[in-house]
Design an enzyme around this catalytic site. Structure first.
Site, mmCIF file in Angstrom:
data_model
loop_
_atom_site.group_PDB
_atom_site.id
_atom_site.type_symbol
_atom_site.label_atom_id
_atom_site.label_comp_id
_atom_site.label_asym_id
_atom_site.label_seq_id
_atom_site.Cartn_x
_atom_site.Cartn_y
_atom_site.Cartn_z
ATOM 1 N N LYS A 100 25.070 -11.247 -42.054
ATOM 2 C CA LYS A 100 24.549 -10.532 -40.880
ATOM 3 C C LYS A 100 24.497 -11.470 -39.671
ATOM 4 O O LYS A 100 24.966 -11.149 -38.600
ATOM 5 C CB LYS A 100 23.161 -9.978 -41.206
ATOM 6 C CG LYS A 100 22.520 -9.251 -40.055
ATOM 7 C CD LYS A 100 21.202 -8.622 -40.465
ATOM 8 C CE LYS A 100 20.480 -8.113 -39.217
ATOM 9 N NZ LYS A 100 19.191 -7.499 -39.497
ATOM 10 N N GLU A 139 24.444 -21.542 -46.567
ATOM 11 C CA GLU A 139 25.141 -21.428 -47.849
ATOM 12 C C GLU A 139 26.458 -20.666 -47.683
ATOM 13 O O GLU A 139 27.513 -21.073 -48.197
ATOM 14 C CB GLU A 139 24.271 -20.685 -48.874
ATOM 15 C CG GLU A 139 22.986 -21.388 -49.252
ATOM 16 C CD GLU A 139 21.812 -21.067 -48.325
ATOM 17 O OE1 GLU A 139 22.035 -20.646 -47.164
ATOM 18 O OE2 GLU A 139 20.664 -21.251 -48.763
ATOM 19 N N GLY A 152 18.940 -7.121 -43.735
ATOM 20 C CA GLY A 152 19.847 -7.689 -44.735
ATOM 21 C C GLY A 152 19.701 -7.045 -46.101
ATOM 22 O O GLY A 152 20.681 -6.677 -46.753
ATOM 23 N N ARG A 153 18.456 -6.862 -46.558
ATOM 24 C CA ARG A 153 18.247 -6.327 -47.911
ATOM 25 C C ARG A 153 18.446 -4.816 -47.980
ATOM 26 O O ARG A 153 18.296 -4.218 -49.032
ATOM 27 C CB ARG A 153 16.861 -6.740 -48.417
ATOM 28 C CG ARG A 153 15.721 -6.406 -47.485
ATOM 29 C CD ARG A 153 14.448 -7.133 -47.879
ATOM 30 N NE ARG A 153 13.360 -6.953 -46.923
ATOM 31 C CZ ARG A 153 13.195 -7.689 -45.828
ATOM 32 N NH1 ARG A 153 14.048 -8.658 -45.549
ATOM 33 N NH2 ARG A 153 12.181 -7.470 -45.014
ATOM 34 N N GLU A 191 10.838 -9.538 -50.501
ATOM 35 C CA GLU A 191 11.090 -9.990 -49.137
ATOM 36 C C GLU A 191 10.468 -8.990 -48.142
ATOM 37 O O GLU A 191 10.159 -9.346 -47.005
ATOM 38 C CB GLU A 191 12.603 -10.137 -48.879
ATOM 39 C CG GLU A 191 12.931 -11.125 -47.778
ATOM 40 C CD GLU A 191 14.398 -11.509 -47.706
ATOM 41 O OE1 GLU A 191 14.749 -12.653 -48.059
ATOM 42 O OE2 GLU A 191 15.206 -10.660 -47.292
ATOM 43 N N HIS A 195 13.581 -8.470 -77.062
ATOM 44 C CA HIS A 195 13.689 -9.603 -77.992
ATOM 45 C C HIS A 195 13.332 -10.918 -77.311
ATOM 46 O O HIS A 195 13.705 -11.984 -77.787
ATOM 47 C CB HIS A 195 15.103 -9.639 -78.582
ATOM 48 C CG HIS A 195 15.382 -8.418 -79.393
ATOM 49 N ND1 HIS A 195 15.049 -8.310 -80.721
ATOM 50 C CD2 HIS A 195 15.873 -7.212 -79.021
ATOM 51 C CE1 HIS A 195 15.361 -7.102 -81.149
ATOM 52 N NE2 HIS A 195 15.865 -6.402 -80.141
ATOM 53 N N LYS A 201 14.301 -23.332 -44.893
ATOM 54 C CA LYS A 201 15.649 -23.526 -44.311
ATOM 55 C C LYS A 201 15.620 -24.689 -43.321
ATOM 56 O O LYS A 201 16.496 -25.551 -43.315
ATOM 57 C CB LYS A 201 16.088 -22.277 -43.542
ATOM 58 C CG LYS A 201 16.457 -21.094 -44.388
ATOM 59 C CD LYS A 201 17.008 -19.984 -43.472
ATOM 60 C CE LYS A 201 17.136 -18.676 -44.218
ATOM 61 N NZ LYS A 201 17.528 -17.555 -43.363
HETATM 62 O O1 F6P Z 1 17.098 -16.099 -45.976
HETATM 63 C C1 F6P Z 1 16.878 -14.764 -46.195
HETATM 64 C C2 F6P Z 1 17.943 -13.913 -45.580
HETATM 65 O O2 F6P Z 1 17.816 -13.899 -44.204
HETATM 66 C C3 F6P Z 1 17.925 -12.510 -46.146
HETATM 67 O O3 F6P Z 1 17.012 -11.697 -45.519
HETATM 68 C C4 F6P Z 1 19.332 -12.097 -45.962
HETATM 69 O O4 F6P Z 1 19.655 -11.004 -46.784
HETATM 70 C C5 F6P Z 1 20.050 -13.364 -46.379
HETATM 71 O O5 F6P Z 1 19.237 -14.395 -45.892
HETATM 72 C C6 F6P Z 1 21.449 -13.504 -45.856
HETATM 73 O O6 F6P Z 1 21.493 -13.484 -44.467
HETATM 74 P P1 F6P Z 1 22.846 -13.308 -43.706
HETATM 75 O O7 F6P Z 1 23.429 -11.990 -44.076
HETATM 76 O O8 F6P Z 1 22.497 -13.377 -42.247
HETATM 77 O O9 F6P Z 1 23.770 -14.421 -44.097
#
Ligand code: F6P
Length: 556
Positions: free
Chosen positions: A211, A217, A272-273, A358, A389, A517
């Site tokens: 987003k 990452e 995002g979620r 979140e 189990h 972060k």
């Molecule tokens: O760090 C949390 C977050 O901002 C989430 O809310 C989001 O889904 C995820 O990181 C990924 O964010 P992006 O789509 O901006 O890479």
């Protein structure tokens, strides 16, 4: 901007009534409730299309639900629901509307945000996704050496990974015959390496899903992917056929080197979620095709309509949310289990962990005041049959009460009907055992009839008693299809929303992820220093220095 202020949760008039009600019924055993009312299940179940919710195995009486619904009314749920669907900026800390529901809005009515109808833009992006996906699916989209795509890698994390990955797994029977999809989220190089080593750059397509397009990452993995690809392709011009982006951040996409023609846009009013319904679902469309993706949207839209129109007492997301509040705030439970009995839903617990925690893992209310009541529970789970189990021992005989959802498909996609019967019977038996338990007399009779001996029973009997009275919801899905999956996911989204309203939270920001972060950036720069690190607390300094020494020793 929405100015309506909610009273604090514990000051709502229905809260005190529920406290009193709790005191009256807290020790009632569900066994007794079932024996008093053999038709309890008719009173406490709801059907919406192909989803059946049986919530009769909960610690409630006929007075509980009306009181909980009163609580929802006291919290102005109708108002907040309307505010969300109509595009008010209910995400007050980011000054944003919350309109993931618009992405699956099948009506031809305009939806205005800041004086602009957003529906045409949504349709344009959906069309673009569908046209592109069809080209990939049919082999018309060619790589730089003229070969069709065989493998698609979605690079993303959090909401840009968990939703698409979970849906991809869930819809396996609808997959394209030969295209393979992969999901890379972990910045541990092992994740992307394990996938890339099996693939051919000439036939691999990357979807960089982010987003913000600033997530460390994802960008780091995207750079690794591009380097891997360029080692073979050599020419920058080849990137066009192998890298597409899904983002709200056009400038950052351009800066990475992805052609804007290959960018699939979404908007800041999609959290995002909550984004799998947007262009973040591109990998899903490639895997299952446009028709199935539309069915997913349709199922979600049907649940949106149900949520908007059904009276609270018959409203599936509202009832599930209220039951959660009942346990979280009155019984003071700490967690909520999600146990799918359908292997294709194995990633659903992980997806819901983000969706729920979140959203409602907050300790200040919408106005920034510290709350004095528990908010979002710890949401966790795994495939139910495997859980039996592993950790179910604690559910049955531990000291903690853990309300849980058992999500069970009735019709299987597999050819092994008897396997499915076994799975179904286990799911239902577990909810029965959790509810009924086994008292001391029944335990004695069971042991004697099984062993044909009564001597020595006293030594073991207390270990074999089950108190029961553990609450569960059972969600029966007729058959896991794109449409039922869409409804199921929207059901949970709205459940989370309702709980956020009742606890007076902003469920749509996530400031709690920021500090880590920020500190990680500092630690990363510290790792590259030549001197020992001293700027943190003693523990952090020690860990960073030990790491630096170890990697330096191993490279010298
Ligand atoms: O760090 C949390 C977050 O901002 C989430 O809310 C989001 O889904 C995820 O990181 C990924 O964010 P992006 O789509 O901006 O890479």
């Amino acid at each position: 901007m929405n100015n309506k202020k909610n009273q604090s949760f514990t000051k709502l008039p229905a809260y005190q009534k529920l406290q009193d009600h709790y005191q009256r019924i807290k020790d009632l055993h569900m066994r007794r409730l079932f024996s008093i009312d053999p038709h309890r299940c008719d009173q406490f179940s709801l059907q919406h299309n192909d989803l059946l919710l049986d919530y009769s195995k909960n610690r409630i009486t006929s007075n509980t639900i009306p009181l909980l619904c009163e609580l929802a009314r006291d919290a102005n749920l109708e108002h907040w629901r309307e505010a969300m669907f109509s595009g008010e900026r209910i995400n007050n800390t980011e000054n944003r509307a919350v309109l993931h529901t618009a992405l699956r809005n099948c009506s031809d009515q305009p939806l205005m945000v800041d004086g602009k109808d957003i529906m045409p833009e949504i349709r344009l992006v959906i069309d673009k996704m569908q046209v592109f996906s069809e080209k990939v699916r049919t082999g018309e989209w060619k790589g730089f050496t003229g070969k069709a795509v065989t493998d698609v890698i979605n690079i993303g994390i959090g909401g840009s990974d968990l939703g698409p990955k979970m849906v991809y797994q869930a819809l396996k029977p609808y997959h394209h015959q030969s295209l393979r999809l992969h999901f890379v989220s972990n910045v541990d190089g092992a994740h992307i390496e394990d996938i890339l080593e099996r693939l051919n750059p000439e036939t691999t397509l990357f979807i960089v899903s982010s987003k913000t397009f600033t997530t460390q990452e994802t960008l780091s993995n995207a750079h690794v992917a591009r380097d891997w690809f360029m080692q073979v392709a050599q020419e920058d011009s080849a990137i066009r056929q192998h890298f597409v982006a899904v983002s709200t951040n056009t400038e950052a996409v351009k800066a990475f080197g992805i052609d804007i023609e290959n960018m699939f846009e979404f908007w800041d009013w999609v959290g995002g979620r909550y984004s799998l319904w947007s262009a973040i679902g591109l990998s899903i469309v490639i895997a299952v095709g446009a028709d199935n993706f539309n069915q997913l949207l349709l199922g979600a839209n049907e649940m949106d309509e149900h949520f908007q129109t059904a009276p609270f007492e018959e409203n599936m997301p509202v009832i599930m949310a209220l039951l959660g509040v009942w346990y979280n705030n009155f019984f003071k439970t700490e967690s909520h289990g999600i146990f799918p009995y359908d292997d294709y839903l194995r990633s659903l617990p992980m997806y819901l962990e983000q969706a729920d925690m979140e959203s409602n893992g907050k300790s200040v209310d919408r106005e920034g005041r510290k709350v004095d009541y528990p908010t979002g529970p710890i949401v966790w789970g795994t495939s139910g049959i495997n859980g039996q189990h592993a950790f179910y021992q604690l559910l049955h005989q531990g000291t903690k009460m853990i309300p849980a959802d058992f999500i069970v498909s009735m019709l299987t996609h597999s050819n092994y009907q008897e396997q499915h019967n076994i799975m179904f019977s286990n799911a239902v038996a577990q909810t029965e055992a959790l509810m009924r338990g086994r008292n001391i007399d029944e335990t004695y009779t069971d042991i004697v009839s099984n062993t044909k001996k009564s001597s020595g029973v006293e030594k073991r009997i207390h270990h074999m008693v089950f108190e029961g009275n553990n609450p569960t919801n059972t969600l029966l899905i007729k058959k896991l299809s794109p449409r039922t999956l869409g409804s199921l996911l929207a059901l949970y989204e709205h459940k989370i929303f309702v709980q956020g309203v009742i606890w007076n939270l902003n469920s749509f920001d996530q400031w709690g992820v920021e500090l880590g972060k920020q500190l990680a950036k500092q630690v990363l720069s510290d790792i590259h220093q030549t001197e020992s690190v001293t700027s943190h607390d003693a523990s952090t300094n020690k860990l960073v220095n030990y790491y630096r020494e170890t990697i330096n020793d191993s490279s010298s």
